[in-house]
Design a protein around this motif. Structure first.
Motif: not given
Length: 123
Positions: A19, A25, A27, A112, A114
């Motif tokens: 990030g 966030t 991810s 994915t 996050t």
């Protein structure tokens, strides 16, 4: 006599999440998840995931983890339900489900992850 095999899952043990500095966030992809259904039957299956509490240098950090299975690659006779992003908690939540199966099959996906942190979290 025909004897079926096992239902198994292979998952990457870690993920490299990134990030921007100052972002709330991070991810990135988890890596390949592979379910191999060698049972040679018709019983559907569901893969579930959980998230543990994050611990930072000054204690527990509240966070949210979203798991997005994305696209499935299938072999054999298996139909998957449409994947939707799931916010994980410490209670197992379904992240991928085979709606119908027949015989030996596999499903592979690269989810994915996050992770969201409060803006006052310490790195």
């Amino acid at each position: 006599m025909l004897t079926g095999g096992a239902l198994s899952i292979a998952v990457q043990p870690t993920a490299a999440l990134t990030g921007a500095a100052g972002s709330a966030t991070v991810s990135g992809p988890l890596g390949s998840v592979v379910v191999t259904d060698a049972r040679a039957g018709t019983t559907a299956w569901t893969a579930s995931a959980t998230s543990s509490t994050f611990t930072g240098p000054v204690g527990t950090v509240s966070s949210s983890v979203v798991y997005n299975a994305g696209t499935f690659t299938l072999t054999g006779n298996v139909t998957m339900t449409t994947a939707v992003p799931v916010t994980l908690t410490t209670t197992a939540a379904a992240v991928a489900s085979a709606a119908t199966v027949r015989g030996v099959n596999t499903a592979t996906w690269n989810p994915t992850l996050t992770v969201g942190f409060p803006t006052d979290a310490v790195a």
